[in-house]
Enzyme design. Structure first.
Site, short mmCIF file in Angstrom:
data_model
loop_
_atom_site.label_atom_id
_atom_site.label_comp_id
_atom_site.label_asym_id
_atom_site.label_seq_id
_atom_site.Cartn_x
_atom_site.Cartn_y
_atom_site.Cartn_z
N LYS A 34 0.84 -1.21 0.00
CA LYS A 34 0.00 0.00 0.00
C LYS A 34 0.88 1.26 0.00
CE LYS A 34 -0.56 -0.26 5.02
NZ LYS A 34 -1.40 -0.87 6.07
N ARG A 130 -10.74 0.03 15.52
CA ARG A 130 -10.69 0.91 14.34
C ARG A 130 -11.62 0.32 13.29
NH1 ARG A 130 -5.21 1.38 10.83
NH2 ARG A 130 -5.68 -0.85 10.70
N TYR A 249 14.98 29.78 8.55
CA TYR A 249 13.71 30.38 8.98
C TYR A 249 13.61 30.40 10.50
CZ TYR A 249 11.81 30.19 4.23
OH TYR A 249 11.58 30.36 2.90
N MET A 297 11.46 24.05 2.42
CA MET A 297 10.70 23.21 1.49
C MET A 297 11.62 22.38 0.59
SD MET A 297 7.80 24.31 -1.29
CE MET A 297 6.68 25.01 -0.10
C1 LIG Z 1 -0.56 -1.84 6.79
C2 LIG Z 1 -1.11 -3.10 7.31
C3 LIG Z 1 -0.27 -4.19 7.57
C4 LIG Z 1 1.24 -4.09 7.50
O1 LIG Z 1 1.70 -3.51 8.69
P1 LIG Z 1 3.29 -3.36 8.99
O2 LIG Z 1 3.33 -2.86 10.38
O3 LIG Z 1 3.80 -2.36 8.01
O4 LIG Z 1 3.89 -4.68 8.80
C5 LIG Z 1 -0.85 -5.38 7.95
N1 LIG Z 1 -2.20 -5.50 8.09
C6 LIG Z 1 -3.03 -4.46 7.86
C7 LIG Z 1 -4.49 -4.65 8.05
C8 LIG Z 1 -2.52 -3.23 7.48
O5 LIG Z 1 -3.34 -2.20 7.29
#
Ligand SMILES: *Cc1c(COP(=O)(O)O)cnc(C)c1O
Length: 353
Positions: A34, A130, A249, A297
């Site tokens: 992702k 969640r 800055y 930036m």
């Molecule tokens: C992002 C995610 C993972 C991976 O988590 P890591 O800590 O990066 O290994 C696994 N399961 C779900 C549901 C996630 O959203």
């Protein structure tokens, strides 16, 4: 000359980490891609991990991009679908989908999907609160899914809130809630993210879902994992300032001695956090020097007083081999995940592909 900011992705390290984690977990492993593979490039990483059991992404658009690039392996969509129309895309592109709330369940029930067509991962809320079905609603959700007849397979999953805290009792509690909720229901099961695989043997089940550790971050040095991303640039200018003079800055840094300041072509728009404090290490030609002054930036400044060999054109590593992304993240008040995902602007170069 073009701007020297670079993101170098070491594909051999990625493959190495994948093998280490898969061996440690024992079962099968989804490589989590992702957010463009945590900033590393999802398509390139998928191609590099041709031997992977499968991949996971956050949402359908990311799965479509992998399919369009010719990735054939299983792809799990972790947020699941947002509409009935997307369910049909899931079928067409053979995604596996997470079902984690009532509306997604109702979409499957009301859809015209063919019998035996859909791979579902049903998610339990074992304590993170969640997403996922509550333990007392989990069996009913499972039964309703089975009753549709539209599933070809179902995997039971949950996700940890605190697996990175090795001494927290909460993960053990989540594991035990999962075991109670799925008792009597056939697997496969999936519990562990990276920290789950690394620190919680009891969480190792049929499938692991690893992201951050695959990229060699978030895990500490004892694991034998190698950093995959190296972010670098160069010293593009230098100046001497007198004691008492500020840099950058807000004048956050004020020199306490005559100071040689190096200007680095990398800033918060390239993904180096603006919240990073003075003193955070960067490696100039392999030698650690401190950040001084607020990150701009497109540029930042380092103190080169202790490194007389540094000159315009000296290489600067922001994070990678000599400076760990976890260290920079911690000093900036965040986690490696966020730094890696935000490294977007500098051009990427792959080695080992
Ligand atoms: C992002 C995610 C993972 C991976 O988590 P890591 O800590 O990066 O290994 C696994 N399961 C779900 C549901 C996630 O959203």
């Amino acid at each position: 000359m073009t701007r020297p900011a670079r993101i170098t992705v070491d594909v051999d390290a990625l493959r190495h980490n994948h093998r280490v984690l898969r061996r440690l977990h024992g079962g099968r492993l989804l490589a989590v891609l992702k957010a463009n593979a945590y900033g590393h490039g999802a398509v390139a990483c998928a191609r590099a991990l041709a031997e992977a059991d499968g991949f996971a992404v956050a949402f359908g658009g990311e799965a479509t991009a992998l399919r369009a690039a010719g990735v054939r392996a299983p792809v799990l969509v972790l947020e699941g679908v947002f509409s009935v129309a997307e369910l049909h895309t899931a079928l067409l592109e053979s995604w596996w989908i997470v079902v984690h709330h009532e509306e997604q369940l109702a979409m499957i029930e009301s859809s015209s999907l063919p019998l035996g067509s859909l791979h579902v991962w049903l998610k339990l809320d074992s304590g993170m609160h969640r997403c996922g079905f509550a333990p007392n609603a989990f069996r009913a959700a499972h039964a309703r899914l089975m009753a549709t007849g539209k599933l070809s397979s179902i995997t039971l999953m949950s996700h940890f809130a605190r697996a990175d805290e090795c001494d927290s009792a909460f993960t053990a509690e989540q594991i035990s809630r999962f075991d109670s909720a799925v008792a009597g229901l056939p697997g496969p099961y999936s519990l562990a993210n990276s920290a789950g695989v690394l620190s919680w043997p009891a969480a190792r089940r049929d499938w692991a879902r690893c992201g951050i550790a695959l990229y060699g971050a978030g895990a500490g040095p004892q694991t034998g994992l190698r950093p995959v991303m190296r972010v670098s640039s160069e010293i593009v200018a230098m100046r001497e300032i007198a004691a008492g003079e500020p840099v950058g800055y807000g004048g956050r840094f004020v020199a306490t001695r005559p100071t040689r300041v190096g200007l680095v072509a990398f800033g918060y728009a390239d993904g180096y956090p603006r919240s990073t404090p003075d003193g955070t290490p960067l490696a100039v030609d392999g030698h650690r020097v401190p950040l001084v002054g607020r990150v701009s930036m497109d540029m930042l400044t380092v103190d080169l007083t202790e490194l007389p060999s540094a000159r315009v054109g000296s290489e600067v590593e922001l994070w990678g081999r000599d400076v760990s992304v976890d260290d920079v993240a911690q000093r900036a008040g965040t986690i490696a995940y966020e730094l890696l995902c935000n490294a977007k602007r500098a051009p990427k170069r792959y080695v080992g592909l």
